[in-house]
Design a protein around this motif. Sequence first.
Motif, PDB file in Angstrom:
ATOM      1  N   THR A  38       0.971  -1.167  -0.028  1.00  0.00           N
ATOM      2  CA  THR A  38      -0.134   0.156  -0.171  1.00  0.00           C
ATOM      3  C   THR A  38       0.787   1.145  -0.145  1.00  0.00           C
ATOM      4  OG1 THR A  38      -1.612  -1.059   1.274  1.00  0.00           O
ATOM      5  CG2 THR A  38      -1.879   1.285   1.393  1.00  0.00           C
ATOM      6  N   TYR A  39       1.886   1.152   1.008  1.00  0.00           N
ATOM      7  CA  TYR A  39       2.665   2.741   0.940  1.00  0.00           C
ATOM      8  C   TYR A  39       3.491   2.764  -0.152  1.00  0.00           C
ATOM      9  CZ  TYR A  39       1.164   2.655   5.750  1.00  0.00           C
ATOM     10  OH  TYR A  39       0.550   2.551   7.172  1.00  0.00           O
ATOM     11  N   ARG A  40       4.188   1.689  -0.722  1.00  0.00           N
ATOM     12  CA  ARG A  40       4.742   1.763  -2.092  1.00  0.00           C
ATOM     13  C   ARG A  40       3.968   2.306  -3.033  1.00  0.00           C
ATOM     14  NH1 ARG A  40       8.607   3.798  -3.555  1.00  0.00           N
ATOM     15  NH2 ARG A  40       9.657   3.066  -1.527  1.00  0.00           N
ATOM     16  N   TYR A  41       2.646   1.701  -3.447  1.00  0.00           N
ATOM     17  CA  TYR A  41       1.804   2.105  -4.266  1.00  0.00           C
ATOM     18  C   TYR A  41       1.565   3.695  -4.131  1.00  0.00           C
ATOM     19  CZ  TYR A  41      -2.280   3.103  -7.018  1.00  0.00           C
ATOM     20  OH  TYR A  41      -3.050   3.558  -8.097  1.00  0.00           O
ATOM     21  N   CYS A  42       1.214   4.268  -2.855  1.00  0.00           N
ATOM     22  CA  CYS A  42       0.909   5.601  -2.564  1.00  0.00           C
ATOM     23  C   CYS A  42       2.462   6.365  -2.920  1.00  0.00           C
ATOM     24  CB  CYS A  42       0.619   5.593  -1.272  1.00  0.00           C
ATOM     25  SG  CYS A  42      -1.011   4.996  -0.753  1.00  0.00           S
ATOM     26  N   ILE A  43       3.424   5.993  -2.539  1.00  0.00           N
ATOM     27  CA  ILE A  43       4.445   6.642  -2.763  1.00  0.00           C
ATOM     28  C   ILE A  43       4.729   7.028  -4.356  1.00  0.00           C
ATOM     29  CG2 ILE A  43       7.033   6.789  -2.815  1.00  0.00           C
ATOM     30  CD1 ILE A  43       6.726   5.444   0.232  1.00  0.00           C
ATOM     31  N   ASP A  44       4.484   5.823  -5.104  1.00  0.00           N
ATOM     32  CA  ASP A  44       4.826   5.750  -6.589  1.00  0.00           C
ATOM     33  C   ASP A  44       3.794   6.874  -7.248  1.00  0.00           C
ATOM     34  OD1 ASP A  44       7.156   4.141  -5.973  1.00  0.00           O
ATOM     35  OD2 ASP A  44       6.273   2.365  -6.760  1.00  0.00           O
ATOM     36  N   HIS A  45       2.609   6.733  -6.476  1.00  0.00           N
ATOM     37  CA  HIS A  45       1.560   7.414  -7.196  1.00  0.00           C
ATOM     38  C   HIS A  45       1.260   8.772  -6.684  1.00  0.00           C
ATOM     39  CE1 HIS A  45       1.006   3.208  -8.835  1.00  0.00           C
ATOM     40  NE2 HIS A  45       0.392   4.072 -10.027  1.00  0.00           N
ATOM     41  N   SER A  46       2.266   9.476  -5.811  1.00  0.00           N
ATOM     42  CA  SER A  46       1.995  10.727  -5.239  1.00  0.00           C
ATOM     43  C   SER A  46       0.664  10.943  -4.507  1.00  0.00           C
ATOM     44  CB  SER A  46       2.066  11.671  -6.315  1.00  0.00           C
ATOM     45  OG  SER A  46       3.538  11.761  -6.667  1.00  0.00           O
ATOM     46  N   VAL A  47       0.290   9.661  -3.792  1.00  0.00           N
ATOM     47  CA  VAL A  47      -1.053   9.714  -2.933  1.00  0.00           C
ATOM     48  C   VAL A  47      -0.854  10.966  -1.658  1.00  0.00           C
ATOM     49  CG1 VAL A  47      -2.691   8.632  -1.629  1.00  0.00           C
ATOM     50  CG2 VAL A  47      -1.772   7.427  -3.735  1.00  0.00           C
ATOM     51  N   LYS A  48      -1.913  11.689  -1.722  1.00  0.00           N
ATOM     52  CA  LYS A  48      -1.764  12.609  -0.785  1.00  0.00           C
ATOM     53  C   LYS A  48      -1.966  12.169   0.751  1.00  0.00           C
ATOM     54  CE  LYS A  48      -2.344  17.495   0.318  1.00  0.00           C
ATOM     55  NZ  LYS A  48      -2.727  19.025  -0.103  1.00  0.00           N
ATOM     56  N   TYR A  49      -2.901  11.308   0.650  1.00  0.00           N
ATOM     57  CA  TYR A  49      -3.543  11.043   2.276  1.00  0.00           C
ATOM     58  C   TYR A  49      -3.550   9.527   2.218  1.00  0.00           C
ATOM     59  CZ  TYR A  49      -4.993  15.746   2.590  1.00  0.00           C
ATOM     60  OH  TYR A  49      -4.700  16.994   2.744  1.00  0.00           O
ATOM     61  N   VAL A  50      -3.255   8.606   3.037  1.00  0.00           N
ATOM     62  CA  VAL A  50      -3.389   7.463   3.292  1.00  0.00           C
ATOM     63  C   VAL A  50      -4.247   6.822   4.561  1.00  0.00           C
ATOM     64  CG1 VAL A  50      -2.391   4.991   3.375  1.00  0.00           C
ATOM     65  CG2 VAL A  50      -1.294   7.003   2.289  1.00  0.00           C
ATOM     66  N   VAL A  51      -5.370   6.224   4.356  1.00  0.00           N
ATOM     67  CA  VAL A  51      -6.224   5.826   5.454  1.00  0.00           C
ATOM     68  C   VAL A  51      -5.732   4.095   5.545  1.00  0.00           C
ATOM     69  CG1 VAL A  51      -8.438   5.381   6.549  1.00  0.00           C
ATOM     70  CG2 VAL A  51      -7.571   7.639   5.247  1.00  0.00           C
ATOM     71  N   THR A  52      -5.757   3.606   6.623  1.00  0.00           N
ATOM     72  CA  THR A  52      -5.639   2.071   6.556  1.00  0.00           C
ATOM     73  C   THR A  52      -6.621   1.671   7.609  1.00  0.00           C
ATOM     74  OG1 THR A  52      -3.732   1.911   8.183  1.00  0.00           O
ATOM     75  CG2 THR A  52      -3.142   1.888   6.196  1.00  0.00           C
ATOM     76  N   LEU A  53      -7.235   0.587   7.217  1.00  0.00           N
ATOM     77  CA  LEU A  53      -8.326  -0.054   8.115  1.00  0.00           C
ATOM     78  C   LEU A  53      -8.409  -1.460   7.954  1.00  0.00           C
ATOM     79  CD1 LEU A  53     -11.584   1.975   7.206  1.00  0.00           C
ATOM     80  CD2 LEU A  53     -10.331   2.357   8.986  1.00  0.00           C
ATOM     81  N   ASP A  54      -8.456  -2.284   8.791  1.00  0.00           N
ATOM     82  CA  ASP A  54      -8.811  -3.698   8.747  1.00  0.00           C
ATOM     83  C   ASP A  54     -10.177  -4.011   8.606  1.00  0.00           C
ATOM     84  OD1 ASP A  54      -6.135  -4.204   9.614  1.00  0.00           O
ATOM     85  OD2 ASP A  54      -6.463  -4.806  11.671  1.00  0.00           O
ATOM     86  N   ALA A  55     -10.372  -5.134   7.758  1.00  0.00           N
ATOM     87  CA  ALA A  55     -11.918  -5.663   7.379  1.00  0.00           C
ATOM     88  C   ALA A  55     -12.453  -6.325   8.420  1.00  0.00           C
ATOM     89  CB  ALA A  55     -11.780  -6.403   6.043  1.00  0.00           C
ATOM     90  N   ASP A  56     -11.965  -5.894   9.605  1.00  0.00           N
ATOM     91  CA  ASP A  56     -12.784  -6.803  10.673  1.00  0.00           C
ATOM     92  C   ASP A  56     -13.985  -6.049  11.316  1.00  0.00           C
ATOM     93  OD1 ASP A  56     -11.258  -4.793  12.307  1.00  0.00           O
ATOM     94  OD2 ASP A  56      -9.965  -6.064  13.389  1.00  0.00           O
ATOM     95  N   GLY A  57     -14.156  -4.811  10.947  1.00  0.00           N
ATOM     96  CA  GLY A  57     -15.399  -3.871  11.419  1.00  0.00           C
ATOM     97  C   GLY A  57     -15.091  -3.418  12.828  1.00  0.00           C
ATOM     98  N   GLN A  58     -13.921  -3.217  13.171  1.00  0.00           N
ATOM     99  CA  GLN A  58     -13.684  -2.367  14.248  1.00  0.00           C
ATOM    100  C   GLN A  58     -13.496  -1.090  13.892  1.00  0.00           C
ATOM    101  OE1 GLN A  58      -9.837  -3.610  15.998  1.00  0.00           O
ATOM    102  NE2 GLN A  58     -10.729  -5.328  17.220  1.00  0.00           N
ATOM    103  N   ASN A  59     -13.409  -0.481  12.904  1.00  0.00           N
ATOM    104  CA  ASN A  59     -13.426   0.869  12.435  1.00  0.00           C
ATOM    105  C   ASN A  59     -14.563   1.136  11.603  1.00  0.00           C
ATOM    106  OD1 ASN A  59     -10.076   0.155  12.556  1.00  0.00           O
ATOM    107  ND2 ASN A  59     -10.742   2.056  13.863  1.00  0.00           N
ATOM    108  N   ASP A  60     -15.059   2.304  11.899  1.00  0.00           N
ATOM    109  CA  ASP A  60     -16.348   2.532  11.008  1.00  0.00           C
ATOM    110  C   ASP A  60     -15.786   3.545   9.980  1.00  0.00           C
ATOM    111  OD1 ASP A  60     -18.701   3.375   9.878  1.00  0.00           O
ATOM    112  OD2 ASP A  60     -19.358   4.223  11.778  1.00  0.00           O
ATOM    113  N   PRO A  61     -15.884   2.851   8.394  1.00  0.00           N
ATOM    114  CA  PRO A  61     -15.543   3.792   7.350  1.00  0.00           C
ATOM    115  C   PRO A  61     -15.922   5.244   7.350  1.00  0.00           C
ATOM    116  CG  PRO A  61     -15.754   1.549   6.655  1.00  0.00           C
ATOM    117  CD  PRO A  61     -16.248   1.887   8.232  1.00  0.00           C
TER     118      PRO A  61
END
Length: 113
Positions: A38-61
């Motif tokens: 994920t981080y490599r993709y974001c660096i290579d594509h100049s992504v400004k913001y990165v949000v990481t979430l697991d798919a276990d439902g603990q965080n509300d998108p």
Amino acid sequence: MVVDGGEDRTAEIARSFPGVKVIEFPVNLGHGVALQVTYRYCIDHSVKYVVTLDADGQNDPAEIPQILQPLVDDTADFVVASRVLGEDKTSDVVRKSGVRFFSLIMNRMTGRT
């Protein structure tokens, strides 16, 4: 979005949204690999913001805009969600203790809650 060997329809559903890039691993390679890719993709594509979430439902998108706001307002360089603030749905006592312990360490290190 990185789908780390998922067996549900997450990748398929994500691809249905315009502009969503999905990287899908055929087998589970682990959290560390998923983050590195994920981080490599974001660096290579100049992504400004990165949000990481697991798919276990603990965080509300739905909370992503609120989490991003300090970055957008340029009042923060990095934002970490809290498992201690708000509602805690975890029933595992060991996990709860670990979360509280590491939260205390982060609070002491940063001087913030």
